[in-house]
Design an enzyme around this catalytic site. Structure first.
Site, PDB file in Angstrom:
ATOM      1  N   ASP A  35       0.840  -1.200   0.000  1.00  0.00           N
ATOM      2  CA  ASP A  35       0.000   0.000   0.000  1.00  0.00           C
ATOM      3  C   ASP A  35       0.874   1.248   0.000  1.00  0.00           C
ATOM      4  OD1 ASP A  35      -2.314   1.464   0.034  1.00  0.00           O
ATOM      5  OD2 ASP A  35      -2.716   1.193   2.158  1.00  0.00           O
ATOM      6  N   GLY A  36       0.428   2.275  -0.726  1.00  0.00           N
ATOM      7  CA  GLY A  36       1.089   3.569  -0.641  1.00  0.00           C
ATOM      8  C   GLY A  36       1.699   4.081  -1.930  1.00  0.00           C
ATOM      9  N   ASN A  37       1.505   3.387  -3.055  1.00  0.00           N
ATOM     10  CA  ASN A  37       2.079   3.857  -4.317  1.00  0.00           C
ATOM     11  C   ASN A  37       1.569   5.252  -4.687  1.00  0.00           C
ATOM     12  OD1 ASN A  37       3.335   1.396  -4.509  1.00  0.00           O
ATOM     13  ND2 ASN A  37       2.043   0.609  -6.152  1.00  0.00           N
ATOM     14  N   ARG A  39       0.241   7.624  -2.738  1.00  0.00           N
ATOM     15  CA  ARG A  39       0.711   8.656  -1.816  1.00  0.00           C
ATOM     16  C   ARG A  39       2.186   8.974  -2.039  1.00  0.00           C
ATOM     17  NH1 ARG A  39      -1.876   5.965   3.382  1.00  0.00           N
ATOM     18  NH2 ARG A  39      -2.235   4.348   1.806  1.00  0.00           N
ATOM     19  N   TRP A  40       2.958   7.923  -2.370  1.00  0.00           N
ATOM     20  CA  TRP A  40       4.379   8.127  -2.676  1.00  0.00           C
ATOM     21  C   TRP A  40       4.525   9.084  -3.855  1.00  0.00           C
ATOM     22  CZ3 TRP A  40       7.644   7.424  -6.800  1.00  0.00           C
ATOM     23  CH2 TRP A  40       9.016   7.351  -6.536  1.00  0.00           C
ATOM     24  N   GLU A  82     -11.610  -5.611  -5.717  1.00  0.00           N
ATOM     25  CA  GLU A  82     -12.228  -4.294  -5.640  1.00  0.00           C
ATOM     26  C   GLU A  82     -11.496  -3.253  -6.495  1.00  0.00           C
ATOM     27  OE1 GLU A  82     -11.546  -6.117  -2.754  1.00  0.00           O
ATOM     28  OE2 GLU A  82     -13.633  -6.813  -2.716  1.00  0.00           O
ATOM     29  N   ASN A  83     -10.275  -3.582  -6.940  1.00  0.00           N
ATOM     30  CA  ASN A  83      -9.508  -2.614  -7.714  1.00  0.00           C
ATOM     31  C   ASN A  83     -10.090  -2.325  -9.094  1.00  0.00           C
ATOM     32  OD1 ASN A  83      -6.226  -3.620  -6.442  1.00  0.00           O
ATOM     33  ND2 ASN A  83      -7.631  -2.029  -5.718  1.00  0.00           N
ATOM     34  N   TRP A  84     -11.061  -3.129  -9.528  1.00  0.00           N
ATOM     35  CA  TRP A  84     -11.718  -2.855 -10.805  1.00  0.00           C
ATOM     36  C   TRP A  84     -12.503  -1.544 -10.765  1.00  0.00           C
ATOM     37  CZ3 TRP A  84      -9.853  -5.525 -14.620  1.00  0.00           C
ATOM     38  CH2 TRP A  84      -9.406  -6.832 -14.416  1.00  0.00           C
ATOM     39  N   LEU A 210      -7.244  -5.192   6.925  1.00  0.00           N
ATOM     40  CA  LEU A 210      -6.885  -6.341   6.088  1.00  0.00           C
ATOM     41  C   LEU A 210      -7.344  -6.197   4.647  1.00  0.00           C
ATOM     42  CD1 LEU A 210      -7.599  -9.287   8.555  1.00  0.00           C
ATOM     43  CD2 LEU A 210      -5.443  -8.102   8.098  1.00  0.00           C
TER      44      LEU A 210
END
Length: 255
Positions: A35-37, A39-40, A82-84, A210
């Site tokens: 997680d965090g791409n 925000r990076w 859920e990423n769809w 999670l």
């Protein structure tokens, strides 16, 4: 330094194992919610794609480190069911990164006896990506060193529903009695049935949930949350998580 369980072979250059104290009890199976791409990238005023590319570089670093540390299995949450819901262009970018990873990194992992596994329904991706995934799975199927698992179009609730449906069909056919639906019977129907029990679940970026990932498997896993964004996660960060794991007392409900 600890010795790797996976013997390096072929032309791939070995990467030094991270500094884990000798005698440290390593987890057999580590899973990571990467997680965090976004925000990076946002902190650097870069497009989200730049964050995903940096995240793909982190995958390479951490996968190599896990192999060289001697971890038996590493599972990475690459694309959730859920990423769809994300914009079509972002989905296309993530798919392209998956294809690039297979095209450019598979030979190295194969040369180092790493088996690639996928959990989730990767057939939902575009045909060219599905074909590349299937070729990668076939190419590494006989490897018996470490295992790298990619969760693609994976959702744990869906996985549990599918497992329940499979058991229900066996009951309906008379193959199985209801009282024979045990925890072992359920586990045998999960996508992870052939993998070691999950020991350590890591989530980056400071979030502490999670997100529908390995809900059954995490029952007795140790949880480790770090503020570090995924593109900044590296071999040293993985080694630190493993050291924390080694310091935990795992009683499994006992004393």
């Amino acid at each position: 330094m600890i010795l790797s369980r996976a013997r390096l072979r072929g032309k791939a250059a070995p990467v030094p194992a991270p500094a884990v104290p000798q005698g440290t009890e390593l987890p057999r199976h580590v899973a990571i919610i990467m997680d965090g791409n976004g925000r990076w990238a946002a902190r650097r005023k870069l497009p989200r794609l730049a964050g995903h590319k940096a995240g793909a570089d982190a995958v390479r670093r951490v996968a190599r480190a896990a192999r060289d540390m001697g971890l038996e299995c590493l599972t990475l949450y690459a694309f959730s069911s859920e990423n769809w819901k994300r914009p079509e262009q972002e989905i296309a970018d993530l798919t392209a990164l998956l294809k690039h990873f297979i095209a450019n990194d598979l030979d190295e992992f194969h040369a180092n006896n790493v088996r690639l596994r996928v959990i989730g329904d990767y057939h939902a991706f575009e045909p060219s990506a599905v074909e590349m995934v299937e070729r990668a799975l076939a190419k590494t199927a006989a490897n018996d060193g470490s295992t790298m698992v990619i969760a693609l179009n994976y959702g744990s609730q869906n996985e549990l529903a599918r497992a329940t449906q499979a058991l229900a069909r066996r009951v309906a056919s008379g193959e199985l009695r209801p009282e024979e639906i045990t925890t072992d019977a359920i586990a045998a129907e999960l996508d992870t049935a052939d993998l070691p029990p999950l020991d350590l679940l890591i989530r980056t970026s400071g979030e502490q949930r999670l997100s529908n990932f390995l809900l059954w498997q995490v029952a007795y896993a140790e949880l480790y949350f770090t503020e570090k964004l995924w593109p900044d996660f590296d071999a040293e960060a993985l080694a630190e998580a493993c050291k924390v794991f080694a310091g935990r007392q795992r009683r499994y409900g006992g004393l």
